[in-house]
Scaffold this motif. Structure first.
Motif, PDB file in Angstrom:
ATOM      1  N   TRP A 124      -7.753  -7.175 -16.147  1.00  0.00           N
ATOM      2  CA  TRP A 124      -8.990  -7.330 -15.369  1.00  0.00           C
ATOM      3  C   TRP A 124      -8.601  -7.415 -13.891  1.00  0.00           C
ATOM      4  O   TRP A 124      -7.819  -8.280 -13.500  1.00  0.00           O
ATOM      5  CB  TRP A 124      -9.742  -8.585 -15.790  1.00  0.00           C
ATOM      6  CG  TRP A 124     -11.143  -8.701 -15.227  1.00  0.00           C
ATOM      7  CD1 TRP A 124     -12.299  -8.362 -15.847  1.00  0.00           C
ATOM      8  CD2 TRP A 124     -11.518  -9.194 -13.932  1.00  0.00           C
ATOM      9  NE1 TRP A 124     -13.383  -8.608 -15.020  1.00  0.00           N
ATOM     10  CE2 TRP A 124     -12.928  -9.116 -13.844  1.00  0.00           C
ATOM     11  CE3 TRP A 124     -10.795  -9.684 -12.835  1.00  0.00           C
ATOM     12  CZ2 TRP A 124     -13.636  -9.526 -12.698  1.00  0.00           C
ATOM     13  CZ3 TRP A 124     -11.499 -10.086 -11.696  1.00  0.00           C
ATOM     14  CH2 TRP A 124     -12.906  -9.995 -11.641  1.00  0.00           C
ATOM     15  N   VAL A 125      -9.132  -6.485 -13.087  1.00  0.00           N
ATOM     16  CA  VAL A 125      -8.783  -6.419 -11.669  1.00  0.00           C
ATOM     17  C   VAL A 125     -10.040  -6.267 -10.821  1.00  0.00           C
ATOM     18  O   VAL A 125     -10.906  -5.442 -11.118  1.00  0.00           O
ATOM     19  CB  VAL A 125      -7.853  -5.214 -11.357  1.00  0.00           C
ATOM     20  CG1 VAL A 125      -7.506  -5.179  -9.870  1.00  0.00           C
ATOM     21  CG2 VAL A 125      -6.589  -5.265 -12.187  1.00  0.00           C
ATOM     22  N   ALA A 126     -10.145  -7.055  -9.754  1.00  0.00           N
ATOM     23  CA  ALA A 126     -11.207  -6.865  -8.753  1.00  0.00           C
ATOM     24  C   ALA A 126     -10.672  -7.331  -7.403  1.00  0.00           C
ATOM     25  O   ALA A 126     -10.205  -8.462  -7.266  1.00  0.00           O
ATOM     26  CB  ALA A 126     -12.465  -7.633  -9.123  1.00  0.00           C
ATOM     27  N   CYS A 127     -10.697  -6.436  -6.421  1.00  0.00           N
ATOM     28  CA  CYS A 127     -10.153  -6.775  -5.114  1.00  0.00           C
ATOM     29  C   CYS A 127     -10.587  -5.726  -4.088  1.00  0.00           C
ATOM     30  O   CYS A 127     -11.531  -4.968  -4.333  1.00  0.00           O
ATOM     31  CB  CYS A 127      -8.622  -6.867  -5.181  1.00  0.00           C
ATOM     32  SG  CYS A 127      -7.815  -5.361  -5.772  1.00  0.00           S
ATOM     33  N   GLU A 128      -9.890  -5.665  -2.985  1.00  0.00           N
ATOM     34  CA  GLU A 128     -10.186  -4.700  -1.928  1.00  0.00           C
ATOM     35  C   GLU A 128      -9.869  -3.284  -2.417  1.00  0.00           C
ATOM     36  O   GLU A 128      -8.962  -3.081  -3.225  1.00  0.00           O
ATOM     37  CB  GLU A 128      -9.353  -5.052  -0.691  1.00  0.00           C
ATOM     38  CG  GLU A 128      -9.741  -4.329   0.578  1.00  0.00           C
ATOM     39  CD  GLU A 128      -9.068  -2.974   0.732  1.00  0.00           C
ATOM     40  OE1 GLU A 128      -9.639  -2.122   1.432  1.00  0.00           O
ATOM     41  OE2 GLU A 128      -7.981  -2.785   0.142  1.00  0.00           O
ATOM     42  N   PHE A 129     -10.620  -2.290  -1.951  1.00  0.00           N
ATOM     43  CA  PHE A 129     -10.584  -0.930  -2.468  1.00  0.00           C
ATOM     44  C   PHE A 129      -9.184  -0.303  -2.473  1.00  0.00           C
ATOM     45  O   PHE A 129      -8.736   0.245  -3.484  1.00  0.00           O
ATOM     46  CB  PHE A 129     -11.540  -0.054  -1.645  1.00  0.00           C
ATOM     47  CG  PHE A 129     -11.602   1.377  -2.083  1.00  0.00           C
ATOM     48  CD1 PHE A 129     -12.407   1.765  -3.150  1.00  0.00           C
ATOM     49  CD2 PHE A 129     -10.863   2.360  -1.423  1.00  0.00           C
ATOM     50  CE1 PHE A 129     -12.466   3.095  -3.562  1.00  0.00           C
ATOM     51  CE2 PHE A 129     -10.917   3.680  -1.822  1.00  0.00           C
ATOM     52  CZ  PHE A 129     -11.722   4.047  -2.902  1.00  0.00           C
ATOM     53  N   THR A 130      -8.481  -0.363  -1.357  1.00  0.00           N
ATOM     54  CA  THR A 130      -7.160   0.271  -1.260  1.00  0.00           C
ATOM     55  C   THR A 130      -6.174  -0.364  -2.231  1.00  0.00           C
ATOM     56  O   THR A 130      -5.391   0.331  -2.895  1.00  0.00           O
ATOM     57  CB  THR A 130      -6.625   0.178   0.179  1.00  0.00           C
ATOM     58  OG1 THR A 130      -7.577   0.759   1.071  1.00  0.00           O
ATOM     59  CG2 THR A 130      -5.301   0.892   0.321  1.00  0.00           C
ATOM     60  N   LYS A 131      -6.234  -1.691  -2.344  1.00  0.00           N
ATOM     61  CA  LYS A 131      -5.332  -2.381  -3.254  1.00  0.00           C
ATOM     62  C   LYS A 131      -5.723  -2.116  -4.708  1.00  0.00           C
ATOM     63  O   LYS A 131      -4.860  -2.014  -5.588  1.00  0.00           O
ATOM     64  CB  LYS A 131      -5.328  -3.879  -2.951  1.00  0.00           C
ATOM     65  CG  LYS A 131      -4.747  -4.195  -1.577  1.00  0.00           C
ATOM     66  CD  LYS A 131      -4.639  -5.677  -1.316  1.00  0.00           C
ATOM     67  CE  LYS A 131      -4.054  -5.933   0.068  1.00  0.00           C
ATOM     68  NZ  LYS A 131      -3.852  -7.363   0.348  1.00  0.00           N
ATOM     69  N   MET A 132      -7.009  -1.986  -4.964  1.00  0.00           N
ATOM     70  CA  MET A 132      -7.475  -1.647  -6.308  1.00  0.00           C
ATOM     71  C   MET A 132      -6.880  -0.318  -6.761  1.00  0.00           C
ATOM     72  O   MET A 132      -6.413  -0.179  -7.891  1.00  0.00           O
ATOM     73  CB  MET A 132      -9.001  -1.583  -6.325  1.00  0.00           C
ATOM     74  CG  MET A 132      -9.622  -1.189  -7.661  1.00  0.00           C
ATOM     75  SD  MET A 132      -9.668   0.609  -8.002  1.00  0.00           S
ATOM     76  CE  MET A 132     -10.801   1.183  -6.744  1.00  0.00           C
ATOM     77  N   LYS A 133      -6.893   0.685  -5.883  1.00  0.00           N
ATOM     78  CA  LYS A 133      -6.364   1.999  -6.244  1.00  0.00           C
ATOM     79  C   LYS A 133      -4.861   1.925  -6.541  1.00  0.00           C
ATOM     80  O   LYS A 133      -4.369   2.566  -7.479  1.00  0.00           O
ATOM     81  CB  LYS A 133      -6.636   2.997  -5.121  1.00  0.00           C
ATOM     82  CG  LYS A 133      -8.106   3.360  -4.957  1.00  0.00           C
ATOM     83  CD  LYS A 133      -8.321   4.463  -3.948  1.00  0.00           C
ATOM     84  CE  LYS A 133      -7.811   5.793  -4.451  1.00  0.00           C
ATOM     85  NZ  LYS A 133      -8.126   6.900  -3.517  1.00  0.00           N
TER      86      LYS A 133
END
Length: 250
Positions: free
Chosen positions: A196-205
């Motif tokens: 399960w991951v949720a964070c800032e867009f660049t780090k998510m990718k």
């Protein structure tokens, strides 16, 4: 269309220097569904005459709902200061203030029977992570890696004993990302986890590529989302998030 409810600030509690819990009360909660912790509502903000965007809805995680008191808790993080409608509003909120919400939206379900769990997020994801940890079986095992703005932003999370938490203070060094490194350094248990991951867009990718390509995790074995993107307002973030999702799911 989701139901619109008028709610009032009943209590404000500072959880940490950059995290505030606001308790809302309303008679409109009489038909609000129970067991929605970890789901979300949207705060509705009035548009300024000088702005063109019509949608000023901001999604936030439902941290707790108490049907007997008609109370709803929402945690607001100030990971990037008091920029933006929701963070600015929450920063200046006082008991008695009124606002409107819509929802709840659909809740992301996790597989509670997974072999082990790996939750990853920044401060925007802390409310959701906290909610999911409380829903796990007592014998669940796994890891949580959370990026926080300062060492004082650690909060108490109710969790199974075999879930270990790593708190990572956000690095000011653009060449070194302690958060991403901490995720890569976690020693995996046998068998595949639920991710399960949720964070800032660049780090998510980056994390999505890591889990999918290096760890060979299938899409149905993880939830991964960006909650925001550095330098963009929510409307701009939604556009690139949608475009990215079409490519990933294409």
């Amino acid at each position: 269309m989701k139901r619109i409810r008028s709610i009032t600030v009943r209590k404000i509690h500072q959880l940490s220097p950059n995290m505030k819990r606001i308790t809302f009360a309303s008679k409109d909660f009489y038909d609000f569904p129970e067991n929605e912790s970890g789901g979300y509502i949207k705060f509705l903000f009035n548009k300024k005459a000088s702005e063109k965007n019509e949608s000023l809805a901001r999604p936030y995680t439902i941290r707790n709902f108490r049907k007997n008191k008609l109370e709803l808790d929402v945690d607001f993080s100030f990971h990037s200061g008091d920029k933006g409608y929701a963070t600015k509003w929450a920063c200046e909120a006082n008991v008695g203030d009124k606002i409107k919400i819509s929802g709840p939206g659909s809740k992301q379900l996790i597989n509670n029977n997974s072999n082990w769990f790996f939750f990853i997020g920044d401060m925007t994801a802390l409310p959701a992570i906290g909610s999911y940890l409380e829903q796990l079986h007592n014998d669940s095992k796994g890891y949580v890696v959370v990026e926080i703005a300062s060492v004082d932003d650690k909060v108490n999370l109710k969790k199974p004993k075999q879930i270990k938490i790593k708190w990572i203070v956000k690095s000011n060094n653009k060449n070194i990302d302690n958060f991403l490194n901490a995720v890569r350094e976690v020693k995996w248990f046998d068998k595949k986890p639920y991710i399960w991951v949720a964070c800032e867009f660049t780090k998510m990718k980056f994390l999505r590529d890591y889990f999918q390509k290096e760890k060979k995790i299938c899409k149905n074995e993880m939830y991964i989302s960006s909650y925001w993107k550095s330098g963009l307002v929510e409307e701009e973030h939604k556009i690139i998030k949608k475009e990215d999702s079409l490519v990933w799911n294409g």
